[in-house]
Design a protein around this motif. Structure first.
Motif, short mmCIF file in Angstrom:
data_model
loop_
_atom_site.label_atom_id
_atom_site.label_comp_id
_atom_site.label_asym_id
_atom_site.label_seq_id
_atom_site.Cartn_x
_atom_site.Cartn_y
_atom_site.Cartn_z
N SER A 352 -42.42 -15.31 -15.71
CA SER A 352 -43.43 -15.79 -14.78
C SER A 352 -43.90 -14.60 -13.93
CB SER A 352 -42.85 -16.89 -13.90
OG SER A 352 -41.96 -16.34 -12.93
N PRO A 353 -44.96 -14.76 -13.15
CA PRO A 353 -45.41 -13.65 -12.30
C PRO A 353 -44.34 -13.14 -11.34
CG PRO A 353 -47.10 -15.34 -12.45
CD PRO A 353 -45.89 -15.90 -13.11
N GLN A 354 -43.39 -14.03 -10.98
CA GLN A 354 -42.37 -13.63 -10.00
C GLN A 354 -41.10 -13.09 -10.65
OE1 GLN A 354 -42.37 -17.51 -7.96
NE2 GLN A 354 -42.95 -16.41 -6.12
N GLY A 355 -40.98 -13.24 -11.96
CA GLY A 355 -39.78 -12.77 -12.63
C GLY A 355 -39.40 -13.70 -13.78
N LEU A 356 -38.17 -13.58 -14.21
CA LEU A 356 -37.67 -14.38 -15.32
C LEU A 356 -37.07 -15.67 -14.76
CD1 LEU A 356 -36.88 -14.77 -18.33
CD2 LEU A 356 -34.73 -13.56 -17.79
N LEU A 357 -37.58 -16.83 -15.23
CA LEU A 357 -37.07 -18.11 -14.77
C LEU A 357 -36.17 -18.71 -15.84
CD1 LEU A 357 -37.14 -20.34 -12.58
CD2 LEU A 357 -38.90 -21.47 -13.96
N CYS A 414 -31.22 -27.19 -12.81
CA CYS A 414 -30.86 -25.98 -12.07
C CYS A 414 -31.83 -24.88 -12.48
CB CYS A 414 -29.43 -25.57 -12.38
SG CYS A 414 -28.92 -24.07 -11.47
N LEU A 415 -32.47 -24.27 -11.48
CA LEU A 415 -33.43 -23.19 -11.71
C LEU A 415 -32.87 -21.89 -11.14
CD1 LEU A 415 -36.79 -24.93 -10.67
CD2 LEU A 415 -35.71 -24.86 -12.94
N VAL A 416 -32.97 -20.82 -11.92
CA VAL A 416 -32.57 -19.49 -11.46
C VAL A 416 -33.73 -18.54 -11.73
CG1 VAL A 416 -30.95 -17.59 -11.73
CG2 VAL A 416 -30.13 -19.95 -11.95
N LEU A 417 -34.34 -18.06 -10.66
CA LEU A 417 -35.45 -17.11 -10.79
C LEU A 417 -34.91 -15.70 -10.53
CD1 LEU A 417 -38.46 -16.45 -11.11
CD2 LEU A 417 -38.70 -16.82 -8.63
N ILE A 418 -34.98 -14.85 -11.55
CA ILE A 418 -34.48 -13.47 -11.44
C ILE A 418 -35.67 -12.57 -11.12
CG2 ILE A 418 -33.33 -11.61 -12.68
CD1 ILE A 418 -32.10 -13.84 -14.48
N ASP A 419 -35.57 -11.84 -10.01
CA ASP A 419 -36.66 -10.94 -9.61
C ASP A 419 -36.96 -9.93 -10.73
OD1 ASP A 419 -37.00 -12.16 -7.19
OD2 ASP A 419 -35.85 -10.67 -6.05
N ASP A 421 -37.11 -6.83 -10.52
CA ASP A 421 -36.21 -5.68 -10.50
C ASP A 421 -34.78 -6.04 -10.89
OD1 ASP A 421 -35.23 -7.03 -8.32
OD2 ASP A 421 -35.75 -5.51 -6.83
N ARG A 422 -34.51 -7.32 -11.12
CA ARG A 422 -33.25 -7.85 -11.61
C ARG A 422 -32.09 -7.69 -10.62
NH1 ARG A 422 -35.36 -4.65 -15.20
NH2 ARG A 422 -33.71 -3.07 -15.09
N ARG A 423 -32.36 -7.38 -9.37
CA ARG A 423 -31.28 -7.18 -8.42
C ARG A 423 -31.05 -8.38 -7.50
NH1 ARG A 423 -30.77 -3.66 -11.66
NH2 ARG A 423 -29.50 -5.45 -12.27
N HIS A 424 -31.88 -9.40 -7.61
CA HIS A 424 -31.69 -10.63 -6.84
C HIS A 424 -32.07 -11.83 -7.71
CE1 HIS A 424 -32.03 -7.67 -3.55
NE2 HIS A 424 -31.18 -8.48 -2.91
N ALA A 425 -31.39 -12.92 -7.45
CA ALA A 425 -31.71 -14.17 -8.12
C ALA A 425 -31.83 -15.27 -7.06
CB ALA A 425 -30.63 -14.54 -9.14
N HIS A 426 -32.76 -16.19 -7.29
CA HIS A 426 -33.03 -17.28 -6.35
C HIS A 426 -32.70 -18.59 -7.07
CE1 HIS A 426 -35.22 -14.18 -4.09
NE2 HIS A 426 -35.74 -13.85 -5.27
N VAL A 427 -31.73 -19.32 -6.52
CA VAL A 427 -31.18 -20.49 -7.20
C VAL A 427 -31.56 -21.76 -6.44
CG1 VAL A 427 -29.07 -21.59 -8.04
CG2 VAL A 427 -29.25 -19.09 -8.01
N ALA A 428 -32.16 -22.71 -7.17
CA ALA A 428 -32.45 -24.04 -6.64
C ALA A 428 -31.84 -25.05 -7.61
CB ALA A 428 -33.96 -24.25 -6.51
N ASN A 429 -30.91 -25.83 -7.10
CA ASN A 429 -30.13 -26.72 -7.96
C ASN A 429 -30.33 -28.17 -7.52
OD1 ASN A 429 -28.29 -28.04 -9.57
ND2 ASN A 429 -26.64 -26.58 -9.24
N ALA A 430 -30.88 -29.01 -8.40
CA ALA A 430 -31.07 -30.44 -8.12
C ALA A 430 -29.97 -31.24 -8.80
CB ALA A 430 -32.45 -30.88 -8.60
N GLY A 431 -28.77 -31.20 -8.21
CA GLY A 431 -27.67 -32.03 -8.67
C GLY A 431 -27.05 -31.67 -10.00
N HIS A 432 -27.26 -30.44 -10.48
CA HIS A 432 -26.75 -30.05 -11.80
C HIS A 432 -25.44 -29.28 -11.66
CE1 HIS A 432 -27.48 -29.65 -16.08
NE2 HIS A 432 -27.02 -28.42 -16.00
N MET A 433 -24.81 -29.00 -12.81
CA MET A 433 -23.62 -28.14 -12.83
C MET A 433 -23.95 -26.81 -12.16
SD MET A 433 -20.94 -29.49 -14.57
CE MET A 433 -21.26 -31.00 -13.68
#
Length: 534
Positions: A352-357, A414-419, A421-433
């Motif tokens: 995606s434009p913001q990184g790898l989802l 569960c969504l994990v957006l990797i920037d 530059d791959r040095r940060h990840a943004h996690v949004a989890n809707a009730g998943h493992m």
């Protein structure tokens, strides 16, 4: 159901408690002339003893208020406190306690009616009839409620059957439990063999015999013909024995016949006629036969649907993973091959434009609807990600979509957006493992922060940002990989964390090792998505 439960006009067994022998004689005479049977007692203790020892429990009690050992009010209270006699209507009579306050006290302490003496015989008999009518109506309602509970349990057992032997047992046992009687079930197996299953009653072990296939159509001709639906009919004993000489029921038969589609063989369920004499009984038997026909139709389609469902499930999943510089991806997906129904487990990985989802999720349930919703959620997720929304905003949009198109369904994601530059990840989890982070230094941890499931209409918290140094690996899974019946999920997750942390460094080898250790003999779909950030 007993005759007394079926008809209000059936005479009753009635207890008369009165210390005056003349009054007892008069009351008993009136009741006896009306067809009732009377038990007598001269005081409260004797009356309670009669109730405790009587083989057949009286349906009503007439109690004088003035008794030598206790008041009629106290005797009534003791009757109402005893679970065995709590439903018995009590009619007070009295020549002394006749004020409105006396009536109020008697009724408040449990009596169902209160008559002053001298009492007119017609008024007494009418009061007894009214009390019996009420209590018998209540008993009929309670009996029907128990039968409905039994029908629900029997229907669940029929639908739970996973093969034709278990189906035959569930159908016959369900009818036996429903009518508390011997029962017979007849149906046609997929191989074209007519099966005759019999059980001697509730808790009996059923046995099955082969019969002629054309017998089913002969039986159906008595009620349903070549039509569809479910009908109930009476088959005389001689005719039943001529058709099924080896059947264990040696009486007239009430038989329910059901068919789901024209051209399909029917299913027949039979019980002795005296056990299903009422309209309610026959309607319950008809409903059970209809449920059996539906379940049998589903079992017939099991093998055909299984391969088709697996092929359909694959079309809802990505056909390839994206190629992203500095990132290695691996995925494993195992459908629950032991089930014909398809599940709603899914995964996604896209640039995606913001990184790898990275995304992984599960639509609650196993059905074609679950798989369809899985496809809808996955495609919507891709669209929202390409619009450059942050992870928690994607969840909010998926929440709105689900509420509009599939109200009532719930989904974990569960969504994990990797920037980039791959040095940060943004996690949004809707009730998943929770996602598992494996550090290059050997440190492992779950990201436990999460919000509610999708489909509940609740707000979703902002994404959690974590550092992902070079060499970090991220592992996303669905619950089918780690859930084990009778085991605590926390223990399974801990075992999975340890195995992942000590597993191979190569991503594909790690995925294979985790599936080998945790993915064997599972009855749910398994999805595993892993990424290594270099």
């Amino acid at each position: 159901m007993t005759e007394a439960l079926l008809r209000d006009s059936v005479p009753a067994l009635i207890l008369v408690i009165d210390d005056d022998a003349t009054n007892r004689y008069i009351l008993s005479s009136w009741l006896t002339r009306a067809g009732h049977t009377v038990l007598e007692a001269s005081d409260g203790a004797e009356g309670l003893a009669v109730l405790a020892t009587a083989g057949a429990l009286p349906e009503a009690a007439i109690i004088d208020v003035r008794l030598p050992d206790m008041s009629g009010f106290e005797a009534c209270e003791r009757i109402k406190r005893n679970p065995r006699t709590a439903g018995m209507p009590v009619i007070h009579i009295s020549a002394s306690f006749i004020t409105p306050d006396d009536h109020t006290e008697g009724l408040q302490r449990g009596a169902d009616a209160y008559l002053d003496q001298p009492v007119d015989p017609d008024e007494l008999l009418a009061t007894v009839t009214a009390a019996l009518r009420y209590t018998r109506a209540r008993r009929r309602a309670e009996h029907l409620a128990r039968q409905l509970t039994t029908l629900n349990r029997a229907t669940l057992e029929v639908y739970r059957a996973i093969g034709f032997h278990s189906f035959a047992a569930a159908a016959a046992n369900g009818a036996a439990d429903l009518m508390a009687a011997p029962a017979t079930a007849l149906f046609l197996s997929p191989e074209g063999q007519a099966v005759h299953t019999m059980t001697g009653g509730p808790k009996s072990i059923p046995r099955s015999l082969p019969v002629r296939a054309e017998l089913l159509d002969q039986l159906a001709s008595h009620a349903l013909g070549t039509g569809t639906g479910a009908e109930v009919t009476l088959v005389p004993r001689a005719q039943w024995q001529a058709l099924l000489p080896r059947d264990h029921i040696k009486s007239d038969i009430v038989m329910a016949v059901a068919r789901t589609k024209r051209g399909r063989p029917p299913i027949c369920i039979a019980v002795p006629d005296h056990t299903a004499g009422g309209d309610d009984d026959r309607e319950l038997l008809r409903q059970l036969a209809g449920a059996c026909a539906l379940s049998l139709e589903a079992l017939r389609s099991y093998n055909e649907e299984h391969s088709l469902n697996l092929a359909l499930q694959k079309t809802f999943l990505p056909d390839r993973l994206p190629q992203v510089a500095g990132t290695k991806l691996a995925v494993r997906y195992l459908p629950a091959s032991a089930h014909a129904e398809i599940g709603g487990d899914f995964y996604e990985a896209l640039s995606s434009p913001q990184g790898l989802l990275l995304a992984i999720g599960d639509v609650v349930g196993h059905s074609l609807v679950a798989a369809t919703v899985m496809g809808e959620i996955r495609h919507a997720l891709r669209a929202y990600a390409l619009e450059a929304h942050p992870p928690h905003r994607i969840l909010e949009r998926l929440e709105a979509l689900l509420a509009h198109t599939r109200p009532g369904l719930t989904v974990t994601v569960c969504l994990v957006l990797i920037d980039n530059d791959r040095r940060h990840a943004h996690v949004a989890n809707a009730g998943h493992m929770p996602p598992l982070l494996l550090g290059d230094d050997g440190h492992t941890r779950y990201l436990q922060q999460h919000g509610p499931l999708l489909g509940l209409g609740l707000p979703h918290p902002p994404a959690t940002t974590v550092s992902t140094p070079q060499g970090t690996r991220i592992v996303l899974i669905t619950d089918g990989l780690v859930e084990v019946r009778s085991e605590d999920l926390d223990n399974s997750l801990e075992a999975f964390r340890v195995a992942a942390g000590t597993g191979p460094a190569d991503l594909d080898a790690l995925c294979d090792a985790l599936l080998e250790n945790f993915g064997q003999d599972k009855d749910d779909d398994i999805a595993l998505l892993a990424a290594r950030l270099d």
